[in-house]
Scaffold this motif. Sequence first.
Motif, PDB file in Angstrom:
ATOM      1  N   GLU A   1      -2.992  -5.733   4.380  1.00  0.00           N
ATOM      2  CA  GLU A   1      -3.152  -6.159   2.977  1.00  0.00           C
ATOM      3  C   GLU A   1      -4.148  -7.298   2.854  1.00  0.00           C
ATOM      4  OE1 GLU A   1       0.868  -6.748   1.573  1.00  0.00           O
ATOM      5  OE2 GLU A   1       0.956  -4.658   0.879  1.00  0.00           O
ATOM      6  N   ALA A   2      -4.250  -8.130   3.885  1.00  0.00           N
ATOM      7  CA  ALA A   2      -5.251  -9.202   3.876  1.00  0.00           C
ATOM      8  C   ALA A   2      -6.665  -8.616   3.947  1.00  0.00           C
ATOM      9  CB  ALA A   2      -5.019 -10.145   5.053  1.00  0.00           C
ATOM     10  N   ILE A   3      -6.851  -7.584   4.752  1.00  0.00           N
ATOM     11  CA  ILE A   3      -8.166  -6.924   4.840  1.00  0.00           C
ATOM     12  C   ILE A   3      -8.538  -6.327   3.487  1.00  0.00           C
ATOM     13  CG2 ILE A   3      -9.466  -5.042   5.917  1.00  0.00           C
ATOM     14  CD1 ILE A   3      -7.610  -5.367   8.385  1.00  0.00           C
ATOM     15  N   LEU A   4      -7.597  -5.595   2.875  1.00  0.00           N
ATOM     16  CA  LEU A   4      -7.864  -4.969   1.581  1.00  0.00           C
ATOM     17  C   LEU A   4      -8.086  -6.006   0.486  1.00  0.00           C
ATOM     18  CD1 LEU A   4      -5.213  -2.106   1.809  1.00  0.00           C
ATOM     19  CD2 LEU A   4      -7.696  -1.835   1.916  1.00  0.00           C
ATOM     20  N   ALA A   5      -7.369  -7.123   0.555  1.00  0.00           N
ATOM     21  CA  ALA A   5      -7.513  -8.183  -0.451  1.00  0.00           C
ATOM     22  C   ALA A   5      -8.908  -8.802  -0.409  1.00  0.00           C
ATOM     23  CB  ALA A   5      -6.454  -9.263  -0.233  1.00  0.00           C
ATOM     24  N   ARG A   6      -9.545  -8.786   0.755  1.00  0.00           N
ATOM     25  CA  ARG A   6     -10.916  -9.308   0.874  1.00  0.00           C
ATOM     26  C   ARG A   6     -11.943  -8.338   0.293  1.00  0.00           C
ATOM     27  NH1 ARG A   6      -9.561 -10.392   6.534  1.00  0.00           N
ATOM     28  NH2 ARG A   6     -11.117  -8.815   7.130  1.00  0.00           N
ATOM     29  N   GLY A   7     -11.474  -7.172  -0.123  1.00  0.00           N
ATOM     30  CA  GLY A   7     -12.392  -6.170  -0.661  1.00  0.00           C
ATOM     31  C   GLY A   7     -13.002  -5.295   0.409  1.00  0.00           C
TER      32      GLY A   7
ATOM     33  N   LEU B   1     -12.842  -2.301   3.305  1.00  0.00           N
ATOM     34  CA  LEU B   1     -12.182  -1.031   3.612  1.00  0.00           C
ATOM     35  C   LEU B   1     -11.459  -0.417   2.411  1.00  0.00           C
ATOM     36  CD1 LEU B   1     -10.717  -1.686   7.194  1.00  0.00           C
ATOM     37  CD2 LEU B   1     -13.026  -0.999   6.540  1.00  0.00           C
ATOM     38  N   LEU B   2     -11.844  -0.828   1.207  1.00  0.00           N
ATOM     39  CA  LEU B   2     -11.191  -0.266   0.019  1.00  0.00           C
ATOM     40  C   LEU B   2     -11.465   1.230  -0.121  1.00  0.00           C
ATOM     41  CD1 LEU B   2     -11.771  -3.087  -2.640  1.00  0.00           C
ATOM     42  CD2 LEU B   2      -9.595  -2.399  -1.606  1.00  0.00           C
ATOM     43  N   ASP B   3     -12.603   1.694   0.407  1.00  0.00           N
ATOM     44  CA  ASP B   3     -12.955   3.107   0.326  1.00  0.00           C
ATOM     45  C   ASP B   3     -12.752   3.835   1.656  1.00  0.00           C
ATOM     46  OD1 ASP B   3     -13.718   2.898  -2.351  1.00  0.00           O
ATOM     47  OD2 ASP B   3     -15.726   2.222  -1.802  1.00  0.00           O
ATOM     48  N   TYR B   4     -11.995   3.215   2.558  1.00  0.00           N
ATOM     49  CA  TYR B   4     -11.756   3.799   3.880  1.00  0.00           C
ATOM     50  C   TYR B   4     -10.349   4.374   3.893  1.00  0.00           C
ATOM     51  CZ  TYR B   4     -11.795   3.987   9.042  1.00  0.00           C
ATOM     52  OH  TYR B   4     -11.756   4.381  10.360  1.00  0.00           O
ATOM     53  N   HIS B   5     -10.241   5.697   3.968  1.00  0.00           N
ATOM     54  CA  HIS B   5      -8.941   6.346   3.795  1.00  0.00           C
ATOM     55  C   HIS B   5      -7.929   5.904   4.851  1.00  0.00           C
ATOM     56  CE1 HIS B   5     -10.821   9.001   6.790  1.00  0.00           C
ATOM     57  NE2 HIS B   5      -9.608   9.442   7.086  1.00  0.00           N
ATOM     58  N   LEU B   6      -8.393   5.607   6.073  1.00  0.00           N
ATOM     59  CA  LEU B   6      -7.443   5.237   7.127  1.00  0.00           C
ATOM     60  C   LEU B   6      -6.775   3.888   6.869  1.00  0.00           C
ATOM     61  CD1 LEU B   6      -9.326   6.453  10.335  1.00  0.00           C
ATOM     62  CD2 LEU B   6      -7.427   7.558   9.133  1.00  0.00           C
ATOM     63  N   ALA B   7      -7.452   2.999   6.123  1.00  0.00           N
ATOM     64  CA  ALA B   7      -6.830   1.712   5.790  1.00  0.00           C
ATOM     65  C   ALA B   7      -5.643   1.934   4.851  1.00  0.00           C
ATOM     66  CB  ALA B   7      -7.856   0.783   5.136  1.00  0.00           C
ATOM     67  N   HIS B   8      -5.826   2.797   3.862  1.00  0.00           N
ATOM     68  CA  HIS B   8      -4.740   3.083   2.925  1.00  0.00           C
ATOM     69  C   HIS B   8      -3.634   3.907   3.598  1.00  0.00           C
ATOM     70  CE1 HIS B   8      -6.910   1.441  -0.524  1.00  0.00           C
ATOM     71  NE2 HIS B   8      -7.987   2.002   0.002  1.00  0.00           N
ATOM     72  N   SER B   9      -4.034   4.785   4.505  1.00  0.00           N
ATOM     73  CA  SER B   9      -3.040   5.569   5.235  1.00  0.00           C
ATOM     74  C   SER B   9      -2.183   4.659   6.127  1.00  0.00           C
ATOM     75  CB  SER B   9      -3.764   6.624   6.087  1.00  0.00           C
ATOM     76  OG  SER B   9      -2.850   7.482   6.704  1.00  0.00           O
ATOM     77  N   ALA B  10      -2.825   3.672   6.763  1.00  0.00           N
ATOM     78  CA  ALA B  10      -2.079   2.721   7.599  1.00  0.00           C
ATOM     79  C   ALA B  10      -1.115   1.901   6.742  1.00  0.00           C
ATOM     80  CB  ALA B  10      -3.053   1.802   8.337  1.00  0.00           C
ATOM     81  N   ARG B  11      -1.604   1.426   5.597  1.00  0.00           N
ATOM     82  CA  ARG B  11      -0.741   0.642   4.695  1.00  0.00           C
ATOM     83  C   ARG B  11       0.458   1.481   4.250  1.00  0.00           C
ATOM     84  NH1 ARG B  11      -0.308  -0.118  -0.935  1.00  0.00           N
ATOM     85  NH2 ARG B  11       0.653  -2.142  -1.410  1.00  0.00           N
ATOM     86  N   ALA B  12       0.187   2.752   3.942  1.00  0.00           N
ATOM     87  CA  ALA B  12       1.270   3.643   3.519  1.00  0.00           C
ATOM     88  C   ALA B  12       2.310   3.801   4.625  1.00  0.00           C
ATOM     89  CB  ALA B  12       0.695   5.013   3.150  1.00  0.00           C
ATOM     90  N   GLU B  13       1.847   3.964   5.848  1.00  0.00           N
ATOM     91  CA  GLU B  13       2.753   4.166   6.977  1.00  0.00           C
ATOM     92  C   GLU B  13       3.637   2.939   7.199  1.00  0.00           C
ATOM     93  OE1 GLU B  13       4.742   5.904  10.134  1.00  0.00           O
ATOM     94  OE2 GLU B  13       3.559   6.761   8.484  1.00  0.00           O
ATOM     95  N   PHE B  14       3.049   1.754   7.112  1.00  0.00           N
ATOM     96  CA  PHE B  14       3.840   0.538   7.324  1.00  0.00           C
ATOM     97  C   PHE B  14       4.847   0.341   6.186  1.00  0.00           C
ATOM     98  CE2 PHE B  14      -0.251  -1.018   9.509  1.00  0.00           C
ATOM     99  CZ  PHE B  14       0.098  -0.365  10.694  1.00  0.00           C
ATOM    100  N   CYS B  15       4.423   0.642   4.953  1.00  0.00           N
ATOM    101  CA  CYS B  15       5.350   0.564   3.820  1.00  0.00           C
ATOM    102  C   CYS B  15       6.497   1.564   3.996  1.00  0.00           C
ATOM    103  CB  CYS B  15       4.618   0.847   2.507  1.00  0.00           C
ATOM    104  SG  CYS B  15       3.552  -0.513   1.955  1.00  0.00           S
ATOM    105  N   ARG B  16       6.165   2.769   4.453  1.00  0.00           N
ATOM    106  CA  ARG B  16       7.196   3.796   4.683  1.00  0.00           C
ATOM    107  C   ARG B  16       8.225   3.308   5.692  1.00  0.00           C
ATOM    108  NH1 ARG B  16       8.752   7.354   8.210  1.00  0.00           N
ATOM    109  NH2 ARG B  16       7.131   6.761   9.714  1.00  0.00           N
ATOM    110  N   GLN B  17       7.740   2.713   6.793  1.00  0.00           N
ATOM    111  CA  GLN B  17       8.652   2.237   7.832  1.00  0.00           C
ATOM    112  C   GLN B  17       9.554   1.114   7.315  1.00  0.00           C
ATOM    113  OE1 GLN B  17       6.439   1.222  11.395  1.00  0.00           O
ATOM    114  NE2 GLN B  17       5.294   3.138  11.341  1.00  0.00           N
ATOM    115  N   LEU B  18       9.055   0.362   6.318  1.00  0.00           N
ATOM    116  CA  LEU B  18       9.829  -0.744   5.749  1.00  0.00           C
ATOM    117  C   LEU B  18      10.719  -0.289   4.593  1.00  0.00           C
ATOM    118  CD1 LEU B  18       6.970  -3.406   5.810  1.00  0.00           C
ATOM    119  CD2 LEU B  18       9.100  -3.540   7.119  1.00  0.00           C
TER     120      LEU B  18
END
Length: 411
Positions: free
Chosen positions: A352-358, A360-377
Amino acid sequence: MLGVSVAARVEQVYREDSRRILATLIRLLGDFDLAEEALHEAFFVAVERWQRDGVPASPRAWLVSTGRFKAIDALRRRARFAASQPLLIAQLEELEQVEWSEEDVEDDRLRLIFTCCHPALAADAQVPLTLREVCDLTTEEIARAFLSAPATIAQRIVRAKAKIRDAKIPYQVPTLGELPERLDSVLRVIYLVFNEGYSASGGAELIREDLIREAIRLGRLLMELLPEPEVMGLLALMLLHESRRPARTDKDGKLIVLDEQDRSLWNAELIAEGCGLIERALASRRFGPYCLQAAIAAVHAEAATAADTDWEQIVGLYDVLQRAMPSPVIELNRAAAISKRDGPLAALTLVEAILARGELLDYHLAHSARAEFCRQLGRVEEAREAYQRALELTRQEPERQFIEERLKALE
């Protein structure tokens, strides 16, 4: 009628040596297009002459000499009619005086690689030119691999050749002082080719085996001609990734993540070769980013099961890699390793810190990783939102199917 044995021999020489011969002709003639014409003329003549006179003791040297003389004859004919006759005559005189020996041929392949990857050339032209001239891929094959129109690829290649000619880019291996910068361009181009084969940027297939083979072939060639630590590192990295290819998809072509792969399918021979190379490279104490990435791949390769992976060591290697080559993508990969060592919350904070800096906003793997960590939580809504964003950004069908399955699992 052409004898079968001679026909087979001509085909064999073309398959095994045509790129070496072309590299030498480019150096001798100073012109890509003239060299390609000369190459084909030489093989055409070989079909007739070798049948009549027998296969020469050194087919490669015979073809280089024949191609060179054919090019000089073509220039002579052109000089009779061209308005720029004085220039052509000067070019002819220069070509006739050039000397060469068969021992130069191996060096010529290295010269050709460095010429195709010269930093003065446009970045989007270096890969197509290298694949065309060094690997002998057709324009259509290159265009298909990189999801471009053949005309676009052809234009890039033509512009790159014109740039080499007009700017008089030297056809040579860089000096020791120039080598680090120039070698980086070559390694980057080879790794771009490999990545496009290993995880295609779009289309129905996850993997392009032809591009993987060409990249590894280039890596082996460069290793043979210039055994620098980073060259060892890149070749090791490609071999270690390639060792996992049989386990990356199921029989239907669906993506299988690293933790769920059947490690008995991994290629032990490639793993042994890759690990041996990276040990040699690290022992030199002159390693760089490719060596560090290969070392990370080696830690994965040496783990008998996913649970046996030494995540502490992997995080430490990512720390060193991030200092050597700062990059948000490396940060993202490090976050994935952190999730295994410290849990999903620590990893989510980093992503989320990487995305907040603007970044990898258009990099699908960044959002996929965020989704996976949210899912695990257990943060289902945030996971669904992140997976949806990843789905919007990906252009590759196997990855789309993988994300869609993850979304269905959330429901």
